[in-house]
Enzyme design. Sequence first.
Site, PDB file in Angstrom:
ATOM      1  CB  SER A  37      -8.005   3.813   2.868  1.00  0.00           C
ATOM      2  OG  SER A  37      -7.162   3.205   3.850  1.00  0.00           O
ATOM      3  CE  LYS A  92      -3.922   2.006   2.599  1.00  0.00           C
ATOM      4  NZ  LYS A  92      -4.821   1.812   3.753  1.00  0.00           N
ATOM      5  CB  SER A 136      -8.466   0.971   5.905  1.00  0.00           C
ATOM      6  OG  SER A 136      -9.156   2.170   6.115  1.00  0.00           O
TER       7      SER A 136
END
Length: 486
Positions: free
Chosen positions: A151, A76, A175
């Site tokens: 996210s 990420k 997330s």
Amino acid sequence: MNYFEHDLESLHQELVSGRLTAEALTRQTLDKIKQDDQQVQAYLALNEEALATAKELDQTGIDPDSIWSGIPIAIKDNLVTTELPTTAASKMLTNFTSVYEATVVEKLKQAGAIIIGKTNLDEFAMGSSTEKSAFQTTHNPWKLTTAPGGSSGGSAATVAAGDVLASLGSDTGGSIRQPAAFTGVVGLKPTYGRVSRWGLIAFGSSFDQVGPLTRSVKDNAYLLNVIAGADEHDATSSQTEVPDYTAQLEQGVSGMRIAVSKEYLRSGVQPEVKQAVQNAIATYQKLGATVDEVDLPNAKYGIMAYYVLASAEASSNLERFDGIRYGFRAENAQDLDDVYVKTRSEGFGDEVKRRIMLGTFSLSSGSFDKYYKKAAQIRTMITDDFQRVFEKYDVLMGATAPTTAFPLNHESQDPTQMYLNDSFTIPVNLAGLPAMSIPAGFSEGLPIGMQLVGKPFDEATLYQAAYAFEQNTDFQQATPQLGGQE
């Protein structure tokens, strides 16, 4: 390379035997990502140097004792890396490259894993759909017109699309778990302190945790084995011993005590999601577990408390982005104050600004006792609720999210509705507990996720319960067809 036909153990055997080289695996992975990402848009940067790393690994030899040796992994883009830019999907950090590596990235490299690229996210990890990125919108591989969650939507989508076996995400209020549920993969938020946050761009420092996303429970456990543990760079990381999370996977759930929260089956939950949880309850009972309903009376206040506390921490953490030391700087500023104002006005997106304003307000002298202090008290009450449940039960289960993946642009005009998507995951972050989402069904071709919550530092029991369910269902076998449904 079709990752849908392989798990980590089988690929490791291929690499160790020499039937497959790390260079060939990496090349095929990059090719597939480039093909799929025209539709999915999961990546913000690909690591073309990964081929050279893989070739060097082939020359030195795949480590037979390290199961991740030669395996491509996605990261990420709020975890800093030295070989790729780290943007946190924000204009504020366009083209920023770190001078040091996140601890979890270092651990993966030491294990021989190959960093294949950086995945898209909601800006500074603030969002539930990966639509808040400053650069692009990620699409759900199961249905490209729906959101992959957020996210960590990019990290979940690339695993779901079969581009990589595993990725790393971060979880502040759900997330990792909510994207895992929306895309039909396995996602774990470890206990707070189980995994180092060194090198993770902070959103809410008392909430954030790095965790793994994979297609299977066992692969997920293997990845936590690598990234878990104390870190001298992170004072909040725990000294608690790290077990082998794969050791008790096959022990089953006979005699296990499982709680089901009434709050996670309340009105407003999509009927198919509720039915999937009921089916899971029946599966666990068939396997010999005891399942009872319990109350979490203060969970309903979780969202309100979280958005006060997390936004307050965000407003503090994001002060460092001022246009002076690194990242974006606005042009045509007249003085120092003008640099600050213009840089932050132009560099931050609307969602980030919204949370900074909310956090600054709740920390102000006139609002601290009225909002921040009360939110902190609610956090303690929610933690106490979980503690009471875990005095009698081993695992708490329920839906990961109230619905399946929603259409893109569906909630962009209603931030409150977006926040409600995390209503089942946020209480876990407030209490700092471990939790994971596993595939538990489908509704109109879209995956349904089931959440399992555990005692502090008892991820091993979560994996045990999740593995038993996975082995007695076939949801993990389903794969998406890009542009359509399975």
